[in-house]
Write an enzyme that holds these catalytic residues in place. Structure first.
Site, PDB file in Angstrom:
ATOM      1  N   ASP A 153       0.846  -1.198   0.000  1.00 42.90           N
ATOM      2  CA  ASP A 153       0.000   0.000   0.000  1.00 42.90           C
ATOM      3  C   ASP A 153       0.879   1.245   0.000  1.00 42.90           C
ATOM      4  OD1 ASP A 153       0.935  -0.340   2.597  1.00 42.90           O
ATOM      5  OD2 ASP A 153      -1.029  -0.726   3.459  1.00 42.90           O
ATOM      6  N   ASP A 162      -8.264  -1.867  13.827  1.00 46.27           N
ATOM      7  CA  ASP A 162      -9.632  -2.014  13.314  1.00 46.27           C
ATOM      8  C   ASP A 162      -9.779  -3.225  12.390  1.00 46.27           C
ATOM      9  OD1 ASP A 162      -8.229  -1.211  11.081  1.00 46.27           O
ATOM     10  OD2 ASP A 162      -9.372   0.624  10.725  1.00 46.27           O
TER      11      ASP A 162
END
Ligand code: PGA
Length: 261
Positions: free
Chosen positions: A67, A136
């Site tokens: 990423d 998360d």
């Protein structure tokens, strides 16, 4: 999926570095998918130590990025290209010619995302993808409710992820970009082996949801349950909310050493 509970982060790093060294013995030009963040650093240190000791050969290895921030110049110290050059490529003595990554500065972001998916496929696909996990449950920057079929694309970071990453930007959350390019979950699932490393109590809830929760986009890492060869390596603190921890310990203790992960 296989869950391996290790005593600490360093032991996790050694275990995964050994898997990478073994992969490179089988396939010297393996395409290694690497991750940024604090968690994988013991893996890179342990692999570099093996290279120095002559027990791992990375001279033909290729490296693929997971990423990237959108809009940070490639030479910004916190662009993931810079981070990987500093933490992975330089210590291992691998040149940028063996590096694949998306262009976070492209004017045409969707075009850059599609180009990166094509580049990964043209390179033969990722052999082993190393993953961290967000508090998360994100993998790469696939935040909660990312499509489990997603391809490389632009995503908007949650405020929690920006707060988590502010430590790399002088503690100033306003400097953390809002947008990123990330391999999609569908893209990540195409790697031949997925290895997720999680350490510390802060990851315990996300690890429990990943391993023992349902496959659900609200916890993107739970998509690893769909992969035929996924390994989750956790320290005791990150494993502390696993109901099946004893089962995972027994299974690992009884596994023949030659099998590795
Ligand atoms: P960390 O990041 O290793 O720095 O905790 C993990 C992630 O966000 O994927």
């Amino acid at each position: 999926m296989e869950v391996v509970i290790v005593p600490d982060a360093q032991a996790g790093g050694e275990l995964i570095a050994e898997a990478l060294a073994a992969l490179l013995r089988r396939r010297p030009d393996a395409l290694l998918g690497v991750a940024t963040g604090s968690t994988p650093l013991p893996v890179y240190r342990a692999l570099a130590a093996r290279v120095r000791a002559g027990t791992a050969d990375v001279s033909h290895a290729r490296i693929a990025q997971l990423d990237e921030y959108v809009g940070l110049p490639a030479d910004h110290p916190e662009s993931y290209r810079s981070v990987l050059a500093r933490e992975v490529l330089e210590p291992l003595g691998i040149g940028m010619d063996a590096f694949l990554g998306p262009d976070g500065t492209a004017a045409d972001v969707p075009g850059a995302c599609a180009a990166y998916d094509r580049a990964l496929a043209a390179a033969g696909g990722v052999d082993l993808q190393l993953l961290g996990i967000g508090t998360d449950g994100h993998i790469g920057f696939n935040e909660p409710c990312s499509s489990l079929a997603s391809r490389t694309r632009i995503k908007t970071l949650t405020e929690q992820t920006r707060i988590d990453n502010a430590r790399f930007f002088d503690g100033d959350v306003t400097q953390v970009p809002h947008h990123v390019i990330t391999q999609g979950i569908g893209t990540i699932l195409e790697a031949r082996h997925l290895v997720l490393l999680a350490t510390g109590e802060g990851k315990a809830d996300a690890v429990a949801a990943t391993v023992e929760g349902p496959v659900a986009a609200v916890c993107p890492a739970s998509a690893l349950q769909l992969h035929p060869h996924a390994t989750v390596v956790v320290d005791e603190a990150a494993a502390s909310k696993l109901k099946l921890a004893d089962y995972f310990r027994h299974t690992w203790a009884d596994k023949p050493e030659w099998q590795g992960i």
